[in-house]
Design an enzyme around this catalytic site. Structure first.
Site, PDB file in Angstrom:
ATOM      1  N   ASP A   1      -3.294   2.421  -5.752  1.00 46.84           N
ATOM      2  CA  ASP A   1      -2.138   2.437  -4.857  1.00 46.84           C
ATOM      3  C   ASP A   1      -2.046   1.237  -3.936  1.00 46.84           C
ATOM      4  O   ASP A   1      -1.341   1.271  -2.936  1.00 46.84           O
ATOM      5  CB  ASP A   1      -2.137   3.731  -4.031  1.00 46.84           C
ATOM      6  CG  ASP A   1      -3.256   3.752  -3.003  1.00 46.84           C
ATOM      7  OD1 ASP A   1      -4.317   3.168  -3.266  1.00 46.84           O
ATOM      8  OD2 ASP A   1      -3.053   4.353  -1.942  1.00 46.84           O
ATOM      9  N   GLU A   2      -2.727   0.160  -4.276  1.00 46.10           N
ATOM     10  CA  GLU A   2      -2.836  -0.945  -3.330  1.00 46.10           C
ATOM     11  C   GLU A   2      -2.967  -2.268  -4.078  1.00 46.10           C
ATOM     12  O   GLU A   2      -3.741  -2.342  -5.035  1.00 46.10           O
ATOM     13  CB  GLU A   2      -4.124  -0.701  -2.544  1.00 46.10           C
ATOM     14  CG  GLU A   2      -4.157  -1.153  -1.149  1.00 46.10           C
ATOM     15  CD  GLU A   2      -5.546  -0.903  -0.569  1.00 46.10           C
ATOM     16  OE1 GLU A   2      -6.130  -1.840  -0.060  1.00 46.10           O
ATOM     17  OE2 GLU A   2      -6.037   0.248  -0.665  1.00 46.10           O
TER      18      GLU A   2
ATOM     19  N   ASP B   1       0.845  -1.189   0.000  1.00 39.87           N
ATOM     20  CA  ASP B   1       0.000   0.000   0.000  1.00 39.87           C
ATOM     21  C   ASP B   1       0.885   1.246   0.000  1.00 39.87           C
ATOM     22  O   ASP B   1       1.641   1.477   0.937  1.00 39.87           O
ATOM     23  CB  ASP B   1      -0.894  -0.035   1.248  1.00 39.87           C
ATOM     24  CG  ASP B   1      -1.972   1.024   1.216  1.00 39.87           C
ATOM     25  OD1 ASP B   1      -2.079   1.749   0.203  1.00 39.87           O
ATOM     26  OD2 ASP B   1      -2.696   1.137   2.218  1.00 39.87           O
TER      27      ASP B   1
HETATM   28 MG   LIG Z   1      -2.407   3.960   0.202  1.00 35.81          MG
END
Ligand SMILES: [Mg+2]
Length: 404
Positions: free
Chosen positions: A106-107, A11
């Site tokens: 983003d993960e 993350d």
């Molecule tokens: Mg994040």
């Protein structure tokens, strides 16, 4: 080979704000708020850690953020830059395992069970990924390592930013026990209040609660969260093909607003080259070219043209974008209200092509070939087919020459 799974949850920390700070050195070390101007109606999309220190949070109204942190740098956000950064990070993940399940830009979850012996143990693989994301993408990432998605996800969040939490196999329930109950998947505000009424405020307290009593009171849901509280989660990492974009675009924000046509056009050329390069990298062609102009302070205008035949040629893209720019400026001049340009952008959409499945493009890389073989040996071809079947569907859609 051991039957214990090795799952990573990766993350990126304060993703949008970090991309802004990476790309604008003058923002570094300062509170940055992504989402718009301080007086606008919108909400905060992301805040740098410097801004969070003032209490600024995602989804908070921009006006509230401006009251908490009046000296923050407010930026409108640059989705193309975030998508490009995300593509780079996801490609880096796929060098370690083809079993990558992106959750958002983003993960992602990574199943490295079959590939960890190629790269050292799970923990050193997590450290290597953190290092490479920093060195190659200029971004900071937190990683949780565990035998399942639940503990990996909770782990990645525990020591942000730049965190690394490793949950040893067999240690899942002990890891979860001291944590607040709302960290558990499925426990929202209502459930939290309900459980608090029964004296349950930690995950350990839920695990120690009588299973039948929970089932009686909450039904299947009660059993589900009781199992999670024991660290049980069999959910598999479902790979999806590389992000197939709807559009490919680049934009540039001028340090000082400008009226100089030559400056704007030379910037446009550079942006067009970037768009052409990315289209070629992904074996895509764009049918529609869009010019974006943001004039001071935050008014955005777009103009677009659809071509008879799709292209990924830099010059072609540039010429269309330049024509659109000249038309826009001429119209302004006629209207007698010329405002300086703050941002200029070029986007190609109506994408066609994409015959290359990116997974296998990257697979030319030797170590990924080894990774693919290891996954096949462990899970069979099926694990990889899941990824390619989905991509085939996308390609069929593309071959109908429809834009998405
Ligand atoms: Mg994040």
């Amino acid at each position: 080979m051991s039957d214990v799974r090795a799952i990573l949850h990766c993350d990126l920390d304060a993703f949008y704000a970090s991309v802004e700070q990476r790309d604008h050195s003058e923002y570094r070390g300062k509170p940055v708020i992504v989402g718009g101007a301080p007086g606008e109606r919108g909400v905060v999309m992301a805040a740098s850690y410097e801004a969070r220190a003032f209490g600024v949070r995602s989804a908070m109204p921009l006006r509230t953020a401006a009251l908490l942190c009046p000296d923050a740098i407010f930026v409108p956000g640059d989705r193309d830059a975030y998508v490009t950064a995300s593509e780079q990070v996801m490609a880096l993940f796929r060098e370690r395992t083809p079993l990558v399940e992106p959750i958002s830009l983003d993960e992602a979850f990574l199943d490295v069970t079959a590939t960890e012996h190629l790269f050292g143990d799970r923990e050193s693989m997590a450290r290597a990924i953190k290092r490479e994301v920093r060195e190659r993408c200029g971004l900071v990432i937190s990683v949780g390592v565990a035998t399942n998605k639940l503990c990996a996800k909770i782990g990645s969040d525990l020591r942000k930013p730049d965190g690394l939490v490793v949950v040893a196999p067999g240690g899942e329930a002990a890891f979860l026990a001291p944590l607040a109950i709302e960290r558990l998947w499925g426990v929202g505000v209502r459930t939290r209040e309900l459980l608090a009424g029964w004296g349950i405020t930690t995950i350990g307290a839920l695990a120690a609660f009588d299973r039948e009593a929970l089932e009686t009171r909450l039904g299947e849901f009660g059993v589900a969260i009781w199992e999670r509280a024991h660290g049980i989660d069999d959910g598999s990492v479902t790979p999806s093909e590389d992000y197939v974009p709807k559009s490919v675009g680049h934009s540039h924000t001028f340090f000082e607003n400008t009226l100089d046509t030559r400056t704007i056009e030379s910037t446009l050329l550079r942006l067009s080259e970037g768009v052409g390069q990315r289209l070629r990298d992904q074996a895509l062609l764009g049918r529609t070219i869009t010019l974006t102009l943001r004039v001071a302070p935050f008014e955005t205008r777009t103009r677009q043209r659809t071509l008879a035949d799709a292209t990924n040629d830099d010059q072609r893209i540039f010429h269309v974008a330049r024509d659109l720019l000249r038309e826009a400026l001429a119209e302004d001049r006629e209207g007698g209200h010329i405002s300086p340009v703050r941002l200029v952008g070029v986007t190609a959409s109506g994408l066609v092509g994409g015959e290359q499945l990116k997974l296998f493009e990257v697979a030319r890389h030797n170590r990924l070939n080894a990774a693919l073989d290891a996954v096949r040996a462990r899970f069979g071809d099926e694990a990889l087919d899941r990824a390619s079947a989905k991509s085939l569907k996308e390609r069929r859609r593309f071959s109908g020459h429809k834009s998405r």
